[in-house]
Scaffold this active site. Sequence first.
Site, PDB file in Angstrom:
ATOM      1  N   LYS A 209       0.730  -1.206  -0.115  1.00  0.00           N
ATOM      2  CA  LYS A 209       0.111   0.045   0.160  1.00  0.00           C
ATOM      3  C   LYS A 209       0.762   1.328   0.032  1.00  0.00           C
ATOM      4  CE  LYS A 209      -3.147   2.399   2.776  1.00  0.00           C
ATOM      5  NZ  LYS A 209      -4.165   2.162   4.103  1.00  0.00           N
ATOM      6  N   GLU A 215      10.895  -4.358   3.873  1.00  0.00           N
ATOM      7  CA  GLU A 215      10.959  -6.061   3.583  1.00  0.00           C
ATOM      8  C   GLU A 215      10.546  -5.892   1.954  1.00  0.00           C
ATOM      9  OE1 GLU A 215       9.789  -4.604   6.343  1.00  0.00           O
ATOM     10  OE2 GLU A 215       9.869  -6.088   7.891  1.00  0.00           O
ATOM     11  N   GLY A 270      -4.065  -2.007   5.573  1.00  0.00           N
ATOM     12  CA  GLY A 270      -3.364  -3.192   5.151  1.00  0.00           C
ATOM     13  C   GLY A 270      -4.005  -4.392   5.631  1.00  0.00           C
ATOM     14  N   ARG A 271      -4.424  -4.636   7.005  1.00  0.00           N
ATOM     15  CA  ARG A 271      -4.958  -5.980   7.027  1.00  0.00           C
ATOM     16  C   ARG A 271      -6.413  -6.116   6.632  1.00  0.00           C
ATOM     17  NH1 ARG A 271      -3.876  -2.549  11.088  1.00  0.00           N
ATOM     18  NH2 ARG A 271      -5.427  -1.719  12.440  1.00  0.00           N
ATOM     19  N   GLU A 356      -2.976  -6.352  15.804  1.00  0.00           N
ATOM     20  CA  GLU A 356      -2.877  -4.960  15.187  1.00  0.00           C
ATOM     21  C   GLU A 356      -4.067  -4.063  15.299  1.00  0.00           C
ATOM     22  OE1 GLU A 356       0.470  -4.262  11.946  1.00  0.00           O
ATOM     23  OE2 GLU A 356      -1.511  -4.061  10.779  1.00  0.00           O
ATOM     24  N   HIS A 387      -2.210 -32.567  19.615  1.00  0.00           N
ATOM     25  CA  HIS A 387      -0.956 -33.505  20.042  1.00  0.00           C
ATOM     26  C   HIS A 387      -0.040 -32.676  20.412  1.00  0.00           C
ATOM     27  CE1 HIS A 387      -3.110 -37.072  19.161  1.00  0.00           C
ATOM     28  NE2 HIS A 387      -3.449 -36.501  17.892  1.00  0.00           N
ATOM     29  N   LYS A 515      10.504   0.132  13.336  1.00  0.00           N
ATOM     30  CA  LYS A 515      11.075   0.406  11.981  1.00  0.00           C
ATOM     31  C   LYS A 515      12.050   1.411  12.024  1.00  0.00           C
ATOM     32  CE  LYS A 515       6.449  -0.413   9.694  1.00  0.00           C
ATOM     33  NZ  LYS A 515       5.597  -0.128   9.027  1.00  0.00           N
TER      34      LYS A 515
HETATM   35  O1  F6P Z   1       4.066  -2.697   9.739  1.00  0.00           O
HETATM   36  C1  F6P Z   1       2.774  -2.891   9.796  1.00  0.00           C
HETATM   37  C2  F6P Z   1       2.173  -2.677   8.390  1.00  0.00           C
HETATM   38  O2  F6P Z   1       2.073  -1.277   8.163  1.00  0.00           O
HETATM   39  C3  F6P Z   1       0.900  -3.479   8.260  1.00  0.00           C
HETATM   40  O3  F6P Z   1      -0.256  -2.613   8.722  1.00  0.00           O
HETATM   41  C4  F6P Z   1       0.719  -3.715   6.604  1.00  0.00           C
HETATM   42  O4  F6P Z   1      -0.463  -4.480   6.477  1.00  0.00           O
HETATM   43  C5  F6P Z   1       1.963  -3.935   6.493  1.00  0.00           C
HETATM   44  O5  F6P Z   1       2.950  -3.287   7.583  1.00  0.00           O
HETATM   45  C6  F6P Z   1       2.695  -3.673   5.003  1.00  0.00           C
HETATM   46  O6  F6P Z   1       2.379  -2.324   4.573  1.00  0.00           O
HETATM   47  P1  F6P Z   1       2.532  -1.995   3.005  1.00  0.00           P
HETATM   48  O7  F6P Z   1       1.355  -2.684   2.528  1.00  0.00           O
HETATM   49  O8  F6P Z   1       2.298  -0.544   3.141  1.00  0.00           O
HETATM   50  O9  F6P Z   1       3.728  -2.535   2.484  1.00  0.00           O
END
Ligand code: F6P
Length: 552
Positions: A209, A215, A270-271, A356, A387, A515
Amino acid sequence: MALASSLTQSDIWKLLQQHHADIAQEHMLDWFANDPNRFESFHVEAAGLSLDYSKNRVTRDTMQWLIRLAEERDVPAKTRAMFRGEAINRSENRPALHTALRNFSDRPIMVDGADIMPEVRDTVQRMEEFCWKIRRNQWRGYTNQPFTDVVSIGIGGSFLGPKLASSALKPYWDSGLHIHYLANIDGTHITEILKRLNPATTLFIIQSKSFGTQETLKNATACREWFLRNGGTEDDLPKHFTAVSSNIEKATAFGVAEENIFPMWDWVGGRYSLWSAIGLPLALAIGIDNFRDVLRGAHEMDEHFRTAPLDQNMPVIMALLGVWYVNFFGVNSHATLPYDHYLRSLPGHLQQLDMESNGKSVAIDGQPLDYQTGPVIWGGVGTNGQHAFHQLLHQGTHFTPCDFIMPMNSHNPIDSFHAVLVSNCLSQSQALLQGKSEDDAIEELVAGGMSRAEATVLAPHKVIAGNRPSNTIYFPKATPQTVGALIALYEHKVAAQGFIWGINSFDQWGVELGKKLGGKVLSALESDRIPEHFDGSTNGLIRAFHHMQDYL
Ligand code: F6P
């Protein structure tokens, strides 16, 4: 009165506290014995899902007062505000409009004076065209071969939802495409994915987003370099790299052609983004018609949440039960236990969704809270968990409410497999309910040939407290519609809890500090100078990293 303390000072809260004290020692088994209709009374259906909540530490009075709590906390009005697109995410001054992404009604949804529905529908249309071209081999790789593999690069909400839905709907994968999810910043993850792939037949979707997530950007850069190192050229990039982002500028600066960027919007968290173009890998796997059915299932749950009376409202009931345990029983975790291999990624998605959203310590007005909010969400697929961690569920000192999730039919029926799976699911909730008394344990051991004296010594280890609560969510089969409804059910449960707790379930400021600090620590790891300016532990760990770089 500040929002936070108005909850614990309210008459209904005090009444629930008193009621908890009155019934805390009562056993659910007695309630079942005295009420032959308990299953029917504590049961609700919505959007193809059924919820049996009769195995909860609640009476009819409890439910009536919990419903009053929801009313007094304005759950219906807050729900309407969410659906209408009010800026309920106050700390970011944004609406939370994931429901617009699956709005099959002709209701317009206004943001900043404009109806967003045309743009939402256009995006699904673009997704349809894109899926059609890839699945029918109209859009091919740089050697003119059809694509065999899709790598979805994204993390958090740009990963967990699509991954869950893709694995939940594996029986509907009909394109022959292999979908891979690359999330973690870990050389091992990317290496293990790329080593099996041919760049000429691999399509990448960069899912971010913000287009600013460390990452995702690092993985995307590494994938592009791998592509260029292994036969692809700069001119071939547009054929192989697409993106989903609300940050067109950054995505184009990265090198994705503008026409290959699908939009995301500020008003989708995002979620909650599975329903947007972030669901593209899912749509490629199962086809756009099935993807639309996922949206349809979620929409049905939306309509239920929006319109059903509170005492018949599945997400609200689940939210209230959670509040009951967290705030009155002092519970701090909740387990999700899908009895379906295809749903094995559900606990991971729910962890992000719930923790979150509701892992918050201040009310929406910024006041500190004087009550607990979201519990730790965990779980795993049954019967494997039986188990492993179910021991703690049955005999641990912690008491953990559980959601058992169970399709009544398997996509892969093999003789009695599914009946055995279902029997395990039902007997786990039954065992949590009934437990085993010390007398029963002694008699069982004596019947097995042990002396009464020995049995009396061993029996305490065999006692199972019982009276431990669980929900069972069941449905005929895990189809696109039921999976869509199931995910939406939990979204609304989480929202309703946030409304009751008076918190903002739609921001996530807590993840920002790590971060920021990460950047400084990275500089220290990459520098020749051993840092002294962090805390002692961080300095020590950085030193250890430096010392171990010679290790081969
Ligand atoms: O670090 C948390 C977060 O901001 C989440 O809320 C989100 O889903 C994820 O990182 C990824 O964010 P993006 O879609 O902006 O890469």
